[in-house]
Design an enzyme around this catalytic site. Structure first.
Site, short mmCIF file in Angstrom:
data_model
loop_
_atom_site.label_atom_id
_atom_site.label_comp_id
_atom_site.label_asym_id
_atom_site.label_seq_id
_atom_site.Cartn_x
_atom_site.Cartn_y
_atom_site.Cartn_z
N ASP A 1 40.59 48.89 47.93
CA ASP A 1 41.29 49.86 47.09
C ASP A 1 40.53 51.15 46.85
OD1 ASP A 1 43.63 48.45 46.65
OD2 ASP A 1 42.62 47.16 45.21
N HIS B 1 34.40 42.41 44.34
CA HIS B 1 35.42 41.52 44.88
C HIS B 1 35.01 40.09 44.62
CE1 HIS B 1 38.21 39.72 47.75
NE2 HIS B 1 38.89 40.85 47.63
N HIS C 1 44.15 43.49 40.31
CA HIS C 1 44.54 43.01 41.64
C HIS C 1 45.09 44.21 42.41
CE1 HIS C 1 45.75 40.35 44.72
NE2 HIS C 1 46.71 39.66 44.14
N1 ACO Z 1 32.31 47.71 37.80
C1 ACO Z 1 31.28 47.35 37.00
N2 ACO Z 1 30.85 46.09 36.86
C2 ACO Z 1 31.50 45.15 37.56
C3 ACO Z 1 32.59 45.45 38.41
C4 ACO Z 1 32.97 46.78 38.52
N3 ACO Z 1 34.00 47.14 39.33
N4 ACO Z 1 33.02 44.31 38.98
C5 ACO Z 1 32.25 43.33 38.51
N5 ACO Z 1 31.34 43.83 37.64
C6 ACO Z 1 30.25 43.10 36.97
C7 ACO Z 1 30.79 42.28 35.81
O1 ACO Z 1 30.76 43.00 34.60
C8 ACO Z 1 29.83 41.12 35.82
O2 ACO Z 1 28.62 41.53 35.26
P1 ACO Z 1 27.77 40.52 34.32
O3 ACO Z 1 27.35 39.45 35.27
O4 ACO Z 1 26.68 41.35 33.80
O5 ACO Z 1 28.72 40.02 33.27
C9 ACO Z 1 29.55 40.89 37.31
O6 ACO Z 1 29.74 42.17 37.92
C10 ACO Z 1 30.47 39.86 37.96
O7 ACO Z 1 31.81 40.27 37.70
P2 ACO Z 1 33.03 39.30 37.58
O8 ACO Z 1 34.08 39.94 36.73
O9 ACO Z 1 32.53 37.94 37.15
O10 ACO Z 1 33.49 39.19 39.07
P3 ACO Z 1 34.87 38.62 39.55
O11 ACO Z 1 34.62 38.05 40.88
O12 ACO Z 1 35.50 37.76 38.52
O13 ACO Z 1 35.78 39.94 39.62
C11 ACO Z 1 36.95 41.79 40.41
C12 ACO Z 1 36.18 40.51 40.78
C13 ACO Z 1 38.12 41.44 39.45
C14 ACO Z 1 37.55 42.41 41.66
C15 ACO Z 1 35.97 42.77 39.72
O14 ACO Z 1 34.91 43.09 40.59
C16 ACO Z 1 36.66 44.03 39.21
O15 ACO Z 1 37.22 44.04 38.11
N6 ACO Z 1 36.65 45.13 40.04
C17 ACO Z 1 37.32 46.34 39.65
C18 ACO Z 1 38.81 46.20 39.91
C19 ACO Z 1 39.11 46.22 41.40
O16 ACO Z 1 38.63 47.06 42.14
N7 ACO Z 1 39.99 45.28 41.82
C20 ACO Z 1 40.44 45.20 43.19
C21 ACO Z 1 39.99 43.93 43.81
S1 ACO Z 1 40.50 43.89 45.49
C22 ACO Z 1 42.13 43.46 45.44
O17 ACO Z 1 42.64 42.84 44.53
C23 ACO Z 1 42.92 43.88 46.57
#
Ligand code: ACO
Length: 422
Positions: free
Chosen positions: A357, A301, A262
């Site tokens: 971010d 996101h 987050h």
């Molecule tokens: N890098 C690589 N792969 C990713 C990333 C990433 N940053 N984000 C998602 N994925 C992939 C997952 O592995 C998943 O792949 P799969 O379908 O093969 O299993 C798919 O994309 C969907 O990902 P989820 O985790 O289901 O997406 P969710 O909506 O739950 O997660 C999140 C969103 C937590 C922001 C995620 O994209 C992430 O971890 N990003 C990196 C951390 C980040 O930048 N957080 C800041 C968010 S903005 C904020 O809070 C202000």
């Protein structure tokens, strides 16, 4: 076409028809079919837990509006304190209202001496500033008798004012403590963001804050002020629904924000860029992410599946800041990562784009903030959004104490076994 949905329970043939309003239908309709039937929705992917008039977000179109105003217009024309007023009151202030609000916030920036001398001084020398911020925000409430009078509008507004005015002071105090630097008192003649930068970085008498940097800080505060039902704001609502006071509720929301998925992501981005080290290592890093050896931090996101409008504004702000501070050496690696990822099938298919971010950490670093402070910089403006949601929740007749149901998947009843028989 009727704006209704009909749900049939195939076990009994019973059906129920309910109205669809604003893209939602009341899941309580299921209980008419069977009082023991619940929606199973881990992580609330398909559940709206409240109706809110504060922030509108369309993840597919990349739209973010506070009280109807596009984030791009607010970032260009407004100030953080004006945006705070808007989020809390629903309308932009008149000139008089803004002057009074600014004056009131400015004159509540001091914190009790015991906070610093007894509370903050008690932390270990290398305590993480976000851990200190969370604790100090909760502790702040113990200084005010009226903190718990949350249904008295005048008292609630007073706590809102105190929190918004004092979170920058707390944040700066935590930083100065961790650096072993003397605490700098708030300066009532300075605007909000400038005053914060002054409390953070002032060394000696002739320390001036560059107006471009103060404006960049203010824009970053605007962009982070609210973002509807994310993890932190939902935490704020859940904790407030138990009628906890605004200080402990804010501390709980800040605790959620502390998590690396987050608000901790910007810290993780800078660490990631530093580890990558140079542009040449970008392709192998991207391959590693695709092979499951970690995530590309600052990408993806839950809601934005096209672009994050805040990321676009921040990228521009980054260039303004680098004109004054010189370019952050990690910028080139970030640009290369973005370029490679946006052309890679893995990221395109999963609709992963830079989020707020991805570039904010680079700006914070250029402004002189240590990486540990990044999430605190997010928590300061988000305090406004949290408090706006708390007030909305307390006034919402449909809300009660939050209490989701669970699907029990543990063992059936069994008899206790004596320890020598296990
Ligand atoms: N890098 C690589 N792969 C990713 C990333 C990433 N940053 N984000 C998602 N994925 C992939 C997952 O592995 C998943 O792949 P799969 O379908 O093969 O299993 C798919 O994309 C969907 O990902 P989820 O985790 O289901 O997406 P969710 O909506 O739950 O997660 C999140 C969103 C937590 C922001 C995620 O994209 C992430 O971890 N990003 C990196 C951390 C980040 O930048 N957080 C800041 C968010 S903005 C904020 O809070 C202000």
């Amino acid at each position: 076409m009727a704006d209704t949905i009909t749900i049939i329970d195939d076990r009994t043939g019973k059906k129920v028809t309910v109205a669809i309003t604003g893209g939602t239908f009341p899941s309580s309709a299921l209980r008419e079919l069977d009082p023991n039937l619940f929606l199973y929705d881990p992580a609330f992917l398909s559940t709206a837990s409240c109706a809110s008039a504060i922030t509108y977000l369309d993840g597919d179109a990349g739209i973010l509006r506070y009280r109807g105003y596009p984030i791009e217009q607010l970032a260009e024309h407004s100030t953080f304190l004006e945006v705070a007023y808007l989020l809390l009151n629903g309308e932009l202030p008149t000139g008089d209202q803004l002057s009074k609000w600014t004056h009131d916030v400015t004159h509540h920036t001091m914190i009790h001496e015991n906070m610093r001398k007894r509370f903050v001084d008690g932390f270990h020398y290398d305590a993480h500033p976000m851990g200190m911020f969370v604790s100090a925000t909760a502790a702040l409430g113990t200084f005010y008798d009226d903190a718990k009078d949350i249904f008295d509008k005048q008292s609630f507004d007073k706590q809102v004012l105190r929190l918004i005015a004092k979170v920058p002071t707390i944040a700066a105090m935590c930083y100065r403590f961790s650096e072993g630097l003397p605490f700098v008192l708030p300066n009532n003649s300075m605007p909000y963001a400038q005053n914060f930068l002054n409390m953070m970085f002032r060394i000696g008498e002739d320390h001036a804050i560059d107006p471009v940097l103060a404006r960049a800080m203010d824009i970053l505060f605007i962009l982070h002020a609210d973002h509807e039902q994310n993890c932190g704001t939902t935490t704020m609502r859940v904790v407030s629904s138990a009628n906890s006071d605004p200080y402990t509720s804010t501390a709980a929301a800040a605790s959620a924000l502390y998590g690396p998925l987050h608000g901790g992501a910007n810290e993780a981005v800078v660490r990631m860029l530093s580890e990558i080290g140079s542009i040449e290592n970008v392709p192998s890093f991207i391959e590693g992410v695709k092979n499951g050896s970690g995530r590309l931090m600052g990408f993806g996101h839950r809601v934005y599946k096209n672009f994050d409008p805040r990321a676009r504004i921040i990228k521009q702000t980054a260039y303004d800041v680098f004109e004054v501070t010189g370019k952050n050496p990690l910028l080139d690696i970030a640009l290369k990562l973005e370029e490679v990822a946006l052309e890679d099938d893995y990221f395109v298919k999963r609709k992963l784009y830079p989020n707020v971010d991805f570039y904010s950490g680079l700006i914070y670093q250029a402004l002189g903030f240590p990486v540990d402070m990044f999430t605190v910089l997010f928590a300061i403006p988000r305090t406004v959004g949290w408090l706006a949601h708390m007030e909305e929740l307390l006034g919402d007749k449909e809300q009660k104490i939050s209490r989701p149901r669970q699907w029990y998947i543990g063992p059936d009843e069994r008899d206790y076994t004596a320890i020598n028989k296990r």
